[in-house]
Design an enzyme around this catalytic site. Structure first.
Site, PDB file in Angstrom:
ATOM      1  N   TYR A  64     -11.625   7.492 -12.982  1.00 28.44           N
ATOM      2  CA  TYR A  64     -12.033   6.101 -12.206  1.00 28.44           C
ATOM      3  C   TYR A  64     -12.599   5.105 -13.208  1.00 28.44           C
ATOM      4  O   TYR A  64     -12.127   4.230 -13.365  1.00 28.44           O
ATOM      5  CB  TYR A  64     -12.732   6.468 -11.023  1.00 28.44           C
ATOM      6  CG  TYR A  64     -12.980   5.382 -10.332  1.00 28.44           C
ATOM      7  CD1 TYR A  64     -12.071   4.716  -9.367  1.00 28.44           C
ATOM      8  CD2 TYR A  64     -14.314   4.802 -10.192  1.00 28.44           C
ATOM      9  CE1 TYR A  64     -12.324   3.434  -8.577  1.00 28.44           C
ATOM     10  CE2 TYR A  64     -14.607   3.544  -9.277  1.00 28.44           C
ATOM     11  CZ  TYR A  64     -13.718   3.043  -8.415  1.00 28.44           C
ATOM     12  OH  TYR A  64     -13.916   2.039  -7.785  1.00 28.44           O
ATOM     13  N   ARG A 121       5.481 -13.233 -14.780  1.00 28.50           N
ATOM     14  CA  ARG A 121       6.726 -13.665 -14.607  1.00 28.50           C
ATOM     15  C   ARG A 121       6.632 -14.973 -13.419  1.00 28.50           C
ATOM     16  O   ARG A 121       7.423 -16.117 -13.538  1.00 28.50           O
ATOM     17  CB  ARG A 121       7.431 -12.694 -14.065  1.00 28.50           C
ATOM     18  CG  ARG A 121       9.090 -12.871 -13.893  1.00 28.50           C
ATOM     19  CD  ARG A 121       9.641 -11.474 -13.290  1.00 28.50           C
ATOM     20  NE  ARG A 121       9.372 -11.044 -12.033  1.00 28.50           N
ATOM     21  CZ  ARG A 121       9.548 -11.432 -10.916  1.00 28.50           C
ATOM     22  NH1 ARG A 121      10.506 -12.323 -10.732  1.00 28.50           N
ATOM     23  NH2 ARG A 121       9.055 -10.828  -9.658  1.00 28.50           N
ATOM     24  N   GLY A 137      -5.486   4.176   2.396  1.00 28.30           N
ATOM     25  CA  GLY A 137      -5.342   3.282   3.397  1.00 28.30           C
ATOM     26  C   GLY A 137      -4.725   4.016   4.731  1.00 28.30           C
ATOM     27  O   GLY A 137      -3.844   4.829   4.588  1.00 28.30           O
ATOM     28  N   ASP A 170       0.788  -1.191   0.059  1.00 29.64           N
ATOM     29  CA  ASP A 170       0.139   0.080  -0.103  1.00 29.64           C
ATOM     30  C   ASP A 170       0.846   1.245  -0.162  1.00 29.64           C
ATOM     31  O   ASP A 170       2.068   1.311   0.593  1.00 29.64           O
ATOM     32  CB  ASP A 170      -1.001   0.025   1.257  1.00 29.64           C
ATOM     33  CG  ASP A 170      -2.263   0.715   1.043  1.00 29.64           C
ATOM     34  OD1 ASP A 170      -3.321   0.150   0.904  1.00 29.64           O
ATOM     35  OD2 ASP A 170      -1.990   2.020   0.803  1.00 29.64           O
ATOM     36  N   ASN A 171       0.302   2.167  -0.691  1.00 29.84           N
ATOM     37  CA  ASN A 171       1.338   3.537  -0.786  1.00 29.84           C
ATOM     38  C   ASN A 171       0.671   4.714   0.459  1.00 29.84           C
ATOM     39  O   ASN A 171       0.775   5.748   0.732  1.00 29.84           O
ATOM     40  CB  ASN A 171       1.151   4.290  -1.932  1.00 29.84           C
ATOM     41  CG  ASN A 171      -0.151   4.916  -2.328  1.00 29.84           C
ATOM     42  OD1 ASN A 171      -1.168   4.547  -1.694  1.00 29.84           O
ATOM     43  ND2 ASN A 171      -0.187   5.649  -3.406  1.00 29.84           N
ATOM     44  N   GLY A 227       2.360  -8.003 -15.195  1.00 33.30           N
ATOM     45  CA  GLY A 227       3.859  -8.339 -15.666  1.00 33.30           C
ATOM     46  C   GLY A 227       4.400  -9.346 -14.494  1.00 33.30           C
ATOM     47  O   GLY A 227       5.078 -10.324 -15.005  1.00 33.30           O
ATOM     48  N   ASN A 235       1.856  -3.450 -14.106  1.00 31.10           N
ATOM     49  CA  ASN A 235       2.965  -3.909 -13.175  1.00 31.10           C
ATOM     50  C   ASN A 235       2.351  -5.003 -12.793  1.00 31.10           C
ATOM     51  O   ASN A 235       3.256  -6.247 -12.540  1.00 31.10           O
ATOM     52  CB  ASN A 235       3.279  -2.685 -12.114  1.00 31.10           C
ATOM     53  CG  ASN A 235       4.095  -1.726 -12.753  1.00 31.10           C
ATOM     54  OD1 ASN A 235       4.729  -1.963 -14.009  1.00 31.10           O
ATOM     55  ND2 ASN A 235       3.962  -0.545 -12.087  1.00 31.10           N
TER      56      ASN A 235
HETATM   57  P1  NAD Z   1      -9.685   2.222  -0.143  1.00 34.37           P
HETATM   58  O1  NAD Z   1      -9.697   3.370  -0.939  1.00 34.37           O
HETATM   59  O2  NAD Z   1     -10.132   2.058   0.930  1.00 34.37           O
HETATM   60  O3  NAD Z   1      -8.642   1.243  -0.487  1.00 34.37           O
HETATM   61  C1  NAD Z   1      -7.743   1.428  -1.755  1.00 34.37           C
HETATM   62  C2  NAD Z   1      -6.315   1.148  -1.104  1.00 34.37           C
HETATM   63  O4  NAD Z   1      -5.645   1.155  -2.024  1.00 34.37           O
HETATM   64  C3  NAD Z   1      -6.054   2.201  -0.104  1.00 34.37           C
HETATM   65  O5  NAD Z   1      -5.251   1.434   1.030  1.00 34.37           O
HETATM   66  C4  NAD Z   1      -4.876   3.096  -0.788  1.00 34.37           C
HETATM   67  O6  NAD Z   1      -3.953   3.681   0.170  1.00 34.37           O
HETATM   68  C5  NAD Z   1      -4.272   2.144  -1.818  1.00 34.37           C
HETATM   69  N1  NAD Z   1      -3.540   2.683  -2.888  1.00 34.37           N
HETATM   70  C6  NAD Z   1      -4.274   3.770  -3.775  1.00 34.37           C
HETATM   71  N2  NAD Z   1      -3.360   4.034  -4.702  1.00 34.37           N
HETATM   72  C7  NAD Z   1      -2.314   3.388  -4.500  1.00 34.37           C
HETATM   73  C8  NAD Z   1      -1.115   3.318  -5.356  1.00 34.37           C
HETATM   74  N3  NAD Z   1      -0.825   3.988  -6.332  1.00 34.37           N
HETATM   75  N4  NAD Z   1      -0.252   2.357  -4.930  1.00 34.37           N
HETATM   76  C9  NAD Z   1      -0.462   1.527  -3.682  1.00 34.37           C
HETATM   77  N5  NAD Z   1      -1.773   1.552  -2.958  1.00 34.37           N
HETATM   78  C10 NAD Z   1      -2.505   2.492  -3.565  1.00 34.37           C
HETATM   79  O7  NAD Z   1     -11.144   1.767  -1.223  1.00 34.37           O
HETATM   80  P2  NAD Z   1     -11.910   0.214  -1.191  1.00 34.37           P
HETATM   81  O8  NAD Z   1     -13.161   0.598  -1.131  1.00 34.37           O
HETATM   82  O9  NAD Z   1     -11.111  -0.630  -0.063  1.00 34.37           O
HETATM   83  O10 NAD Z   1     -11.419  -0.261  -2.680  1.00 34.37           O
HETATM   84  C11 NAD Z   1     -10.606  -1.465  -2.837  1.00 34.37           C
HETATM   85  C12 NAD Z   1     -10.587  -1.890  -4.352  1.00 34.37           C
HETATM   86  O11 NAD Z   1     -11.995  -2.076  -4.619  1.00 34.37           O
HETATM   87  C13 NAD Z   1     -10.522  -0.549  -5.482  1.00 34.37           C
HETATM   88  O12 NAD Z   1      -9.837  -0.869  -6.341  1.00 34.37           O
HETATM   89  C14 NAD Z   1     -11.897  -0.054  -5.663  1.00 34.37           C
HETATM   90  O13 NAD Z   1     -12.173   0.608  -6.845  1.00 34.37           O
HETATM   91  C15 NAD Z   1     -12.498  -1.633  -5.784  1.00 34.37           C
HETATM   92  N6  NAD Z   1     -13.901  -1.269  -5.385  1.00 34.37           N
HETATM   93  C16 NAD Z   1     -14.598  -0.769  -4.185  1.00 34.37           C
HETATM   94  C17 NAD Z   1     -16.031  -0.652  -4.045  1.00 34.37           C
HETATM   95  C18 NAD Z   1     -16.404  -0.205  -2.804  1.00 34.37           C
HETATM   96  O14 NAD Z   1     -17.742  -0.158  -2.577  1.00 34.37           O
HETATM   97  N7  NAD Z   1     -16.003  -0.464  -1.653  1.00 34.37           N
HETATM   98  C19 NAD Z   1     -16.732  -0.837  -5.270  1.00 34.37           C
HETATM   99  C20 NAD Z   1     -16.145  -0.997  -6.191  1.00 34.37           C
HETATM  100  C21 NAD Z   1     -14.821  -1.214  -6.616  1.00 34.37           C
END
Ligand code: NAD
Ligand code: UDP
Length: 316
Positions: A148, A109, A41, A36-37, A105, A102
């Site tokens: 998005y 691998r 989160g 996570d970045n 890939g 990424n």
């Molecule tokens: P969230 O924002 O709580 O979690 C996303 C996580 O990704 C965070 O911890 C964030 O820090 C991390 N992150 C963002 N950009 C990053 C990067 N460049 N590198 C590394 N980490 C990165 O959201 P969530 O609700 O837990 O969603 C998780 C996934 O599920 C997402 O891909 C979202 O699109 C998908 N999703 C969620 C819902 C929902 O209702 N919760 C609905 C549809 C899709």
């Protein structure tokens, strides 16, 4: 059994869904790499796992390549709420697209199985109701939500091209609105917003007339669905809808939350954001048939659990 234990990479593992997935897979005994970045989160979501021998935390931005070993990858990294994904839209696109490249890939691998967290947003403002997987969607390519929606649509394309071109073992799930404990209190999503407003007895802000609908799935049910899909048959790549078909208007949601919290908040109406979908409901017959999955918890019970979490967070 020990030989069933896997090394599993969860990107976005410190977020709302990711941290619940970490919990479940750590408890099953797998070796978990949580990447996570920390954009949306937070450490609090996974702090209780830090000392476990089968849990490892990696701070890394998925836009940059990374070399790791894994048997399975859950690709969840991406800001998910409109406030957060619109904060830096270029970064949101990069995270979906370069992050997917990424991870695909890496999967190629090390021959890992890889699951993409796609979204109901790929259907845009749907003209078909409820939404089935064969519906191609109604998405604005240049609006505020496009970073998005189009990022996630292109990620699906990449997954299927790696599957056809490189035989990567993929899974694609389209997640519909999911809620529960560990949602970010300020991320602007409707369930967390309304609960926080209700608990603070401040105005509950409905955007538009509140007649738009969403179908809300409790987080535990969704996590079951993700794991079922990862462990499902190899010929079932998806895309598959995961969500709860129980559809409610946003006004109904606000009224239910006021009642459950015994709040003194007033409900007020503000303008509707651009491209806000009018209705959304998953058709989950494919998930029921191929994965034998369907959500169990009803909205009131799920809201009660979520309210309990936010009450403890706001008034410790
Ligand atoms: P969230 O924002 O709580 O979690 C996303 C996580 O990704 C965070 O911890 C964030 O820090 C991390 N992150 C963002 N950009 C990053 C990067 N460049 N590198 C590394 N980490 C990165 O959201 P969530 O609700 O837990 O969603 C998780 C996934 O599920 C997402 O891909 C979202 O699109 C998908 N999703 C969620 C819902 C929902 O209702 N919760 C609905 C549809 C899709
Ligand atoms: N919404 C609202 N008030 C809020 C936050 C959201 O009325 O304080 C509405 C929003 O306009 C949308 C619905 O609730 O119609 C769901 O919004 P959310 O951001 O949770 O999810 P998404 O629109 O991505 O499904």
């Amino acid at each position: 059994m020990i030989h069933d234990l896997k090394r599993i990479l969860i990107t976005g593992g410190a977020g709302f869904l990711g941290s619940h997935l970490c919990d479940r897979l750590v408890t099953e005994g797998h070796d978990i790499l949580c990447l996570d970045n920390f954009f949306t989160g937070i450490k609090r979501n996974i702090i209780h796992l830090i000392d476990k021998p089968n849990f490892e935390l990696i701070r890394h931005d998925l836009v940059q390549p990374i070399f790791l070993e894994a048997d399975e990858i859950y690709n969840l990294a991406c800001p998910a709420s409109p406030i957060h994904y619109q904060y830096n839209p270029v970064k949101t696109v990069k995270t979906s697209i370069m992050g997917s490249i990424n991870m695909l890939g890496l999967a190629k691998r090390v021959k890992a199985k890889i699951l993409q967290a796609s979204t109901s947003e790929i259907y845009g403002d749907p003209t078909v109701h409820p939404q089935k997987e064969d519906y191609w969607g109604n998405v604005n390519t240049i609006g505020l939500r496009s970073c998005y929606d189009e990022g996630k649509r292109c990620a699906e394309t990449l997954f299927f091209d790696y599957y056809r071109q490189n035989r990567v073992n993929i899974r694609v799930v389209r997640i519909f609105n999911t809620y529960g404990p560990r949602m970010h209190p300020n991320d602007g999503r409707v369930v967390s917003n309304f609960i926080v407003q209700a608990l603070k007895n401040i105005d509950i802000t409905i955007f538009g007339d509140g007649m738009q609908t969403r179908s809300f799935c409790y987080v535990d049910d969704l996590i079951d669905g993700l794991i079922c899909m990862m462990n499902g048959p190899d010929d079932f790549t998806g895309p598959v809808n995961l969500g709860n078909p129980d559809e409610h208007s946003i006004l109904e949601l606000a009224e239910t939350i006021v009642r459950l919290t015994e709040s003194k908040s007033r409900i007020i109406f503000e303008s509707l954001p651009q491209d806000d979908p009018r209705q959304r409901q998953p058709d989950i017959s494919l998930a029921m048939e191929r994965l034998n999955w369907n959500p169990k918890l009803n909205l009131e019970e799920g809201l009660k659990r979520t309210i309990k979490y936010f009450r403890a967070l706001l008034f410790p």
